[in-house]
Design a protein around this motif. Sequence first.
Motif, PDB file in Angstrom:
ATOM      1  N   ARG A 250      36.135  42.339  40.340  1.00  0.00           N
ATOM      2  CA  ARG A 250      35.461  41.463  41.339  1.00  0.00           C
ATOM      3  C   ARG A 250      35.880  39.761  40.696  1.00  0.00           C
ATOM      4  O   ARG A 250      35.518  39.688  39.447  1.00  0.00           O
ATOM      5  CB  ARG A 250      33.851  41.663  41.284  1.00  0.00           C
ATOM      6  N   VAL A 251      36.516  39.025  41.240  1.00  0.00           N
ATOM      7  CA  VAL A 251      37.001  37.804  40.971  1.00  0.00           C
ATOM      8  C   VAL A 251      36.551  36.552  41.768  1.00  0.00           C
ATOM      9  O   VAL A 251      36.234  36.560  42.900  1.00  0.00           O
ATOM     10  CB  VAL A 251      38.510  37.927  41.242  1.00  0.00           C
ATOM     11  N   ALA A 252      36.128  35.592  40.908  1.00  0.00           N
ATOM     12  CA  ALA A 252      35.830  34.258  41.215  1.00  0.00           C
ATOM     13  C   ALA A 252      37.107  33.412  41.233  1.00  0.00           C
ATOM     14  O   ALA A 252      37.485  33.196  40.203  1.00  0.00           O
ATOM     15  CB  ALA A 252      34.350  33.835  40.679  1.00  0.00           C
ATOM     16  N   VAL A 253      37.370  32.743  42.319  1.00  0.00           N
ATOM     17  CA  VAL A 253      38.395  31.925  42.375  1.00  0.00           C
ATOM     18  C   VAL A 253      37.941  30.419  42.480  1.00  0.00           C
ATOM     19  O   VAL A 253      37.057  30.086  43.385  1.00  0.00           O
ATOM     20  CB  VAL A 253      39.318  31.976  43.537  1.00  0.00           C
ATOM     21  N   ILE A 254      37.799  29.591  41.388  1.00  0.00           N
ATOM     22  CA  ILE A 254      37.205  28.374  41.339  1.00  0.00           C
ATOM     23  C   ILE A 254      38.156  27.254  41.561  1.00  0.00           C
ATOM     24  O   ILE A 254      39.065  27.055  40.616  1.00  0.00           O
ATOM     25  CB  ILE A 254      36.408  28.296  39.911  1.00  0.00           C
ATOM     26  N   VAL A 255      37.905  26.314  42.530  1.00  0.00           N
ATOM     27  CA  VAL A 255      39.184  25.332  42.672  1.00  0.00           C
ATOM     28  C   VAL A 255      38.244  23.814  42.640  1.00  0.00           C
ATOM     29  O   VAL A 255      37.278  23.670  43.769  1.00  0.00           O
ATOM     30  CB  VAL A 255      39.484  25.635  44.332  1.00  0.00           C
TER      31      VAL A 255
ATOM     32  N   SER B 200      45.116  36.230  52.510  1.00  0.00           N
ATOM     33  CA  SER B 200      46.063  37.051  52.600  1.00  0.00           C
ATOM     34  C   SER B 200      46.586  37.837  51.400  1.00  0.00           C
ATOM     35  O   SER B 200      46.655  39.016  51.215  1.00  0.00           O
ATOM     36  CB  SER B 200      47.088  36.737  53.569  1.00  0.00           C
ATOM     37  N   PHE B 201      46.821  36.995  50.333  1.00  0.00           N
ATOM     38  CA  PHE B 201      47.370  37.139  49.122  1.00  0.00           C
ATOM     39  C   PHE B 201      46.254  38.148  48.299  1.00  0.00           C
ATOM     40  O   PHE B 201      46.791  38.978  47.747  1.00  0.00           O
ATOM     41  CB  PHE B 201      47.656  35.681  48.262  1.00  0.00           C
ATOM     42  N   LEU B 202      44.999  37.562  48.179  1.00  0.00           N
ATOM     43  CA  LEU B 202      44.215  38.396  47.421  1.00  0.00           C
ATOM     44  C   LEU B 202      43.880  39.773  48.194  1.00  0.00           C
ATOM     45  O   LEU B 202      43.551  40.832  47.399  1.00  0.00           O
ATOM     46  CB  LEU B 202      42.989  37.515  47.264  1.00  0.00           C
ATOM     47  N   GLN B 203      43.763  39.602  49.531  1.00  0.00           N
ATOM     48  CA  GLN B 203      43.533  40.677  50.138  1.00  0.00           C
ATOM     49  C   GLN B 203      44.576  42.018  49.937  1.00  0.00           C
ATOM     50  O   GLN B 203      44.236  43.072  49.876  1.00  0.00           O
ATOM     51  CB  GLN B 203      43.188  40.680  51.498  1.00  0.00           C
ATOM     52  N   ARG B 204      45.950  41.493  49.795  1.00  0.00           N
ATOM     53  CA  ARG B 204      46.936  42.563  49.839  1.00  0.00           C
ATOM     54  C   ARG B 204      46.795  43.244  48.256  1.00  0.00           C
ATOM     55  O   ARG B 204      47.295  44.318  48.184  1.00  0.00           O
ATOM     56  CB  ARG B 204      48.082  42.111  49.962  1.00  0.00           C
ATOM     57  N   GLN B 205      46.093  42.491  47.523  1.00  0.00           N
ATOM     58  CA  GLN B 205      46.036  43.097  46.158  1.00  0.00           C
ATOM     59  C   GLN B 205      44.692  43.771  46.072  1.00  0.00           C
ATOM     60  O   GLN B 205      44.283  44.461  44.934  1.00  0.00           O
ATOM     61  CB  GLN B 205      45.730  42.074  45.103  1.00  0.00           C
ATOM     62  N   LEU B 206      43.790  44.023  47.147  1.00  0.00           N
ATOM     63  CA  LEU B 206      42.695  44.934  47.322  1.00  0.00           C
ATOM     64  C   LEU B 206      41.548  44.384  46.181  1.00  0.00           C
ATOM     65  O   LEU B 206      40.905  45.368  45.531  1.00  0.00           O
ATOM     66  CB  LEU B 206      43.155  46.325  47.193  1.00  0.00           C
ATOM     67  N   LEU B 207      41.569  43.125  46.244  1.00  0.00           N
ATOM     68  CA  LEU B 207      40.260  42.504  45.073  1.00  0.00           C
ATOM     69  C   LEU B 207      39.234  42.202  46.037  1.00  0.00           C
ATOM     70  O   LEU B 207      39.306  42.072  47.000  1.00  0.00           O
ATOM     71  CB  LEU B 207      40.815  41.370  44.364  1.00  0.00           C
ATOM     72  N   GLN B 208      38.039  42.403  45.063  1.00  0.00           N
ATOM     73  CA  GLN B 208      36.649  41.775  45.635  1.00  0.00           C
ATOM     74  C   GLN B 208      36.814  40.254  45.214  1.00  0.00           C
ATOM     75  O   GLN B 208      36.574  40.259  44.033  1.00  0.00           O
ATOM     76  CB  GLN B 208      35.618  42.778  45.336  1.00  0.00           C
ATOM     77  N   TYR B 209      36.604  39.509  46.222  1.00  0.00           N
ATOM     78  CA  TYR B 209      36.627  37.932  45.736  1.00  0.00           C
ATOM     79  C   TYR B 209      35.979  37.104  46.439  1.00  0.00           C
ATOM     80  O   TYR B 209      35.413  37.392  47.641  1.00  0.00           O
ATOM     81  CB  TYR B 209      38.275  37.607  45.700  1.00  0.00           C
ATOM     82  N   THR B 210      35.507  35.812  45.980  1.00  0.00           N
ATOM     83  CA  THR B 210      35.083  34.822  46.601  1.00  0.00           C
ATOM     84  C   THR B 210      35.613  33.588  46.340  1.00  0.00           C
ATOM     85  O   THR B 210      36.057  33.292  44.782  1.00  0.00           O
ATOM     86  CB  THR B 210      33.410  34.536  46.183  1.00  0.00           C
TER      87      THR B 210
ATOM     88  N   ASP C 137      27.980  39.214  39.480  1.00  0.00           N
ATOM     89  CA  ASP C 137      28.438  39.499  38.149  1.00  0.00           C
ATOM     90  C   ASP C 137      29.991  39.737  38.155  1.00  0.00           C
ATOM     91  O   ASP C 137      30.566  40.677  38.274  1.00  0.00           O
ATOM     92  CB  ASP C 137      27.967  40.882  37.609  1.00  0.00           C
ATOM     93  N   HIS C 138      31.068  38.544  38.337  1.00  0.00           N
ATOM     94  CA  HIS C 138      32.320  38.650  38.446  1.00  0.00           C
ATOM     95  C   HIS C 138      32.899  39.080  37.156  1.00  0.00           C
ATOM     96  O   HIS C 138      32.569  38.930  36.048  1.00  0.00           O
ATOM     97  CB  HIS C 138      32.699  37.223  38.794  1.00  0.00           C
ATOM     98  N   ASP C 139      34.038  39.762  37.293  1.00  0.00           N
ATOM     99  CA  ASP C 139      34.885  40.455  36.048  1.00  0.00           C
ATOM    100  C   ASP C 139      35.774  39.414  35.548  1.00  0.00           C
ATOM    101  O   ASP C 139      36.125  39.271  34.533  1.00  0.00           O
ATOM    102  CB  ASP C 139      35.497  41.703  36.690  1.00  0.00           C
ATOM    103  N   CYS C 140      36.203  38.356  36.445  1.00  0.00           N
ATOM    104  CA  CYS C 140      37.111  37.806  36.076  1.00  0.00           C
ATOM    105  C   CYS C 140      37.005  36.253  36.925  1.00  0.00           C
ATOM    106  O   CYS C 140      36.465  36.205  38.136  1.00  0.00           O
ATOM    107  CB  CYS C 140      38.385  38.154  36.650  1.00  0.00           C
ATOM    108  N   TYR C 141      37.306  35.166  36.235  1.00  0.00           N
ATOM    109  CA  TYR C 141      37.319  33.675  36.764  1.00  0.00           C
ATOM    110  C   TYR C 141      38.636  33.185  36.768  1.00  0.00           C
ATOM    111  O   TYR C 141      39.178  32.944  35.748  1.00  0.00           O
ATOM    112  CB  TYR C 141      36.208  33.001  36.169  1.00  0.00           C
ATOM    113  N   VAL C 142      39.101  32.688  37.722  1.00  0.00           N
ATOM    114  CA  VAL C 142      40.589  32.164  37.937  1.00  0.00           C
ATOM    115  C   VAL C 142      40.145  30.731  38.341  1.00  0.00           C
ATOM    116  O   VAL C 142      39.566  30.387  39.415  1.00  0.00           O
ATOM    117  CB  VAL C 142      41.109  32.969  39.107  1.00  0.00           C
ATOM    118  N   PHE C 143      40.618  29.927  37.377  1.00  0.00           N
ATOM    119  CA  PHE C 143      40.567  28.433  37.687  1.00  0.00           C
ATOM    120  C   PHE C 143      41.787  27.831  38.008  1.00  0.00           C
ATOM    121  O   PHE C 143      42.945  27.989  37.458  1.00  0.00           O
ATOM    122  CB  PHE C 143      40.287  27.652  36.365  1.00  0.00           C
TER     123      PHE C 143
END
Length: 411
Positions: free
Chosen positions: A148-153, A171-181, A211-217
């Motif tokens: 479960r990933v949070a992409v923070i921009v 499309s990029f994140l959906q092809r990786q089959l991630l749960q994201y926001t 409760d995200h597993d990963c935070y991508v900045f």
Amino acid sequence: MNTCYVVAMHWSGCSLFKKRNSLKICMLLLQSFAAIVLVNVCCTSQKWMLNRMGLGPAHDDENQTLFLNRYSKYCEEFLLPKAENVRAMKIANDSQSRLCPCIPDTLVGNMNITLDLPPPQVGDLELQHYELLPGGHWFPRFCTARHRVAVIVPFRDREIHLRYFLNVIHSFLQRQLLQYTIFVVEQTKPRVFNKASLMNAGFLEAQSFADHDCYVFHDVDMLPESDLNFYTCSSVPRHMGSHLDKWNYILPYDELFGGVTAFSKSHFVRVNGFSNQYYGWGGEDDDMYYRVKAQKLAFTRFPSTVARYTMIKHDHDRDNPMNHRRLKLLYHKNRESIYTSDGLNSIRYKVRRYEARPLYSWMELELPPHPSEIDGEFWAGGTSSAGHSNSKNLFSICVFLLFLVAGFLAG
């Protein structure tokens, strides 16, 4: 530029200046040419060394296969969703009881990123991504996402860049089959931009959503070129934006730790997030590198064949001027003690507005004033004029050394 053309320009320039008895200027041009030759020699040597080490183009396919095998093993063992997430998925849909594959067959590998055409309008993007939940949230329907990933921009006044980014990232994140926001954190005040504080605030606010597993900045002007660049966290912090098209996909220096980074919650808290003192352009990414090292944490990068990004070209933002205090902040003698007091535990901000937009979760933030807008010292490290002086001194030394070497080679 053609090398012969450069030689001709310098030769003709010298002839002209000799006629005018300006020997010093002629020698300056010769030294500049020697510097260009030196850079070309260094680049050629670097490419030769990469090939010798098995990292050149001839080894790309082999290294990529090896990388995918290693990633798959790591993923199968460690990238497991939290138990409560799995239970919720099972209750929602029995077909989601199986875990999504580590390397889905939906991946395409290298993507054709083009900036020749303007990005789609926001309305067109919303129609294109009707599958999204409000706030730019998505999860796979036929398996349980492993992460479960949070992409923070961090964002301000880059509407076209944001459209390019959204056109690629969903499309990029959906092809990786991630749960994201996707979280877009926009600064209103003060006038001078503070990217690091926006990322700290985005991290804190994103925790209230899930409760995200990963935070991508993620910088808004960086577009991933391969969906094998998995947006998941590793066992250590990860520098994702390491190989850019503008640098010919070569890492410019080892301490680079910016553009796109990924942290688990525990690691980001451990380094106390980003510094809040870097108003303007430059320094906050290098500061994060030193924070990671101060905590005795390693960090990782994916291979250059995978961790590739296209950077959107743009004019310099007048409200994001060069931070002349960055060297003073970066190399302060008490910087390691400052890491514990400046960061997540000292961030101050106000959320002025929040909207769950169709493509992303948007929040508008107000930060404390820029140092020039308040009286007294904003940080114990010193004033901006001192930082500016240090910056000029360092630049002068670099120029002197460059011409010294160039003069030696020319001689």
